[in-house]
Design a protein around this motif. Structure first.
Motif, short mmCIF file in Angstrom:
data_model
loop_
_atom_site.label_atom_id
_atom_site.label_comp_id
_atom_site.label_asym_id
_atom_site.label_seq_id
_atom_site.Cartn_x
_atom_site.Cartn_y
_atom_site.Cartn_z
N ALA A 4 0.83 -1.21 0.00
CA ALA A 4 0.00 0.00 0.00
C ALA A 4 0.87 1.26 0.00
CB ALA A 4 -0.93 -0.01 1.21
N ALA A 5 1.96 1.22 0.79
CA ALA A 5 2.87 2.38 0.83
C ALA A 5 3.55 2.58 -0.53
CB ALA A 5 3.92 2.18 1.92
N VAL A 6 3.94 1.49 -1.17
CA VAL A 6 4.56 1.59 -2.50
C VAL A 6 3.57 2.19 -3.49
CG1 VAL A 6 5.45 0.26 -4.45
CG2 VAL A 6 6.20 -0.27 -2.14
N ALA A 7 2.32 1.71 -3.45
CA ALA A 7 1.32 2.22 -4.38
C ALA A 7 1.10 3.72 -4.19
CB ALA A 7 0.00 1.46 -4.21
N GLY A 8 1.06 4.15 -2.94
CA GLY A 8 0.84 5.57 -2.67
C GLY A 8 2.00 6.44 -3.13
N THR A 9 3.22 6.03 -2.78
CA THR A 9 4.39 6.83 -3.17
C THR A 9 4.60 6.79 -4.69
OG1 THR A 9 5.79 4.90 -2.69
CG2 THR A 9 5.55 6.58 -0.97
N THR A 18 10.65 11.06 -6.27
CA THR A 18 10.95 9.63 -6.18
C THR A 18 11.57 9.24 -4.84
OG1 THR A 18 13.19 9.89 -7.11
CG2 THR A 18 11.37 9.60 -8.67
N VAL A 19 11.96 10.23 -4.01
CA VAL A 19 12.61 9.93 -2.73
C VAL A 19 11.74 9.05 -1.83
CG1 VAL A 19 13.49 10.95 -0.60
CG2 VAL A 19 14.11 11.94 -2.81
N PRO A 20 10.41 9.29 -1.72
CA PRO A 20 9.61 8.41 -0.87
C PRO A 20 9.66 6.94 -1.29
CG PRO A 20 8.40 10.42 -1.34
CD PRO A 20 9.62 10.46 -2.20
N LEU A 21 9.84 6.66 -2.57
CA LEU A 21 9.96 5.26 -2.99
C LEU A 21 11.20 4.62 -2.37
CD1 LEU A 21 8.98 5.38 -6.78
CD2 LEU A 21 7.91 3.97 -5.03
N LEU A 61 14.31 -0.48 -7.85
CA LEU A 61 14.52 -0.38 -9.30
C LEU A 61 13.55 0.62 -9.93
CD1 LEU A 61 15.15 -4.11 -10.29
CD2 LEU A 61 16.83 -2.26 -10.15
N GLY A 62 12.29 0.61 -9.45
CA GLY A 62 11.32 1.57 -9.96
C GLY A 62 11.72 2.99 -9.64
N GLY A 63 12.21 3.23 -8.42
CA GLY A 63 12.67 4.56 -8.06
C GLY A 63 13.87 4.98 -8.89
#
Length: 272
Positions: A16-21, A144-147, A186-188
């Motif tokens: 959920a955190a990943v989806a939000g960030t 992208t920092v939150p990721l 990797l996404g970040g």
């Protein structure tokens, strides 16, 4: 906080955190540079938005060549023997001035007047909002920092559990968390590559490409049925390959690679 929930529940919270960030990062990227000012870019400026300075110069040279003022010489040199077309873009005039003496393509690109014209072109695109300012690019990168923060939390749980021999959940949840941490990082990292063009420019290019889809190299248009404006538009929107079909020797002379991105099949036209 990291250890007060079971492994599967922590994994759900992590996702959920990943989806939000991720949603925040993508939203910032999609909306930065959304508004542009002034007139829409001309053909040479569109080429810069598509593939930067190299393509802009190739389009400018193609305009001079189609006007009949550029001639090929010995030792891969080019020269001009007439005035540039009326109302030519500043970069086109700079390219013409650089060829008043026979020059190779590399020497043309290194010409100081061509460099100044390119800097003025970029300045105009930045001022009117088609290219992102340094501050806007930093904003997109910082989104992208939150990721990475979320990925660090997941890695911290895994490492601390291994060192302190704490229960991090079932093997399946541990493996899932490890894979999710890797995918998040990797996404970040991928999103850290900030585009130079703003949202307005990307939208403009998409609309123009849809409107001129019949000129895409994959459609193999018959260039004898099209004029100079169509050729320059196709180059500005889809890259320099159309010049190979019209004037292959000149195209190679200005740096077009005949073997790069050669179309292998004819795709369907994009729906409007």
């Amino acid at each position: 906080m990291l250890w007060g929930v079971s492994g599967p529940l922590f994994l759900l919270d992590y996702l959920a955190a990943v989806a939000g960030t991720l949603a925040v990062a993508l939203a910032v990227r999609a909306t930065t540079g959304r508004r542009a000012r002034g007139a829409e870019p001309d053909i040479v400026e569109l080429a810069y938005l598509t593939d930067r300075a190299g393509l802009a110069c190739q389009v400018g040279m193609a305009a001079l060549r189609r006007a009949g003022v550029v001639h090929l010489g010995e030792l891969a040199t080019m020269s001009v023997d007439g005035p540039p077309p009326p109302r030519s873009a500043q970069l086109v005039r700079a390219l013409h001035a650089a060829l008043r003496r026979p020059q190779t393509w590399a020497a043309v690109l290194a010409d100081p007047a061509v460099g100044r014209a390119l800097r003025r072109l970029v300045g105009r695109l930045v001022r009117d909002g088609w290219l992102l300012t340094p501050a806007q690019r930093r904003r997109v990168a910082l989104a992208t920092v939150p990721l990475f923060t979320v990925a660090a939390v997941g890695v911290t749980r895994l490492v601390d559990s291994a060192v302190e021999h704490r229960d991090a959940g079932t093997p399946a949840s541990v493996a899932g968390l490890l894979l999710c941490c890797l995918a998040t990082a990797l996404g970040g990292w991928w999103l850290c590559e900030v585009p130079e063009t703003g949202a307005a420019a990307r939208g403009l290019l998409r609309r123009r490409r849809r409107a001129h889809a019949h000129l895409a190299p994959e459609q193999r248009p018959t260039w004898s049925d099209h004029g100079t404006d169509d050729l320059l538009t196709a180059m500005a929107l889809f890259g320099p390959r159309p010049l190979l079909a019209v004037d292959p020797r000149f195209a190679v002379q200005v740096g077009v690679d005949p073997d790069r991105d050669r179309p292998t099949q004819q795709p369907k036209l994009a729906r409007r």
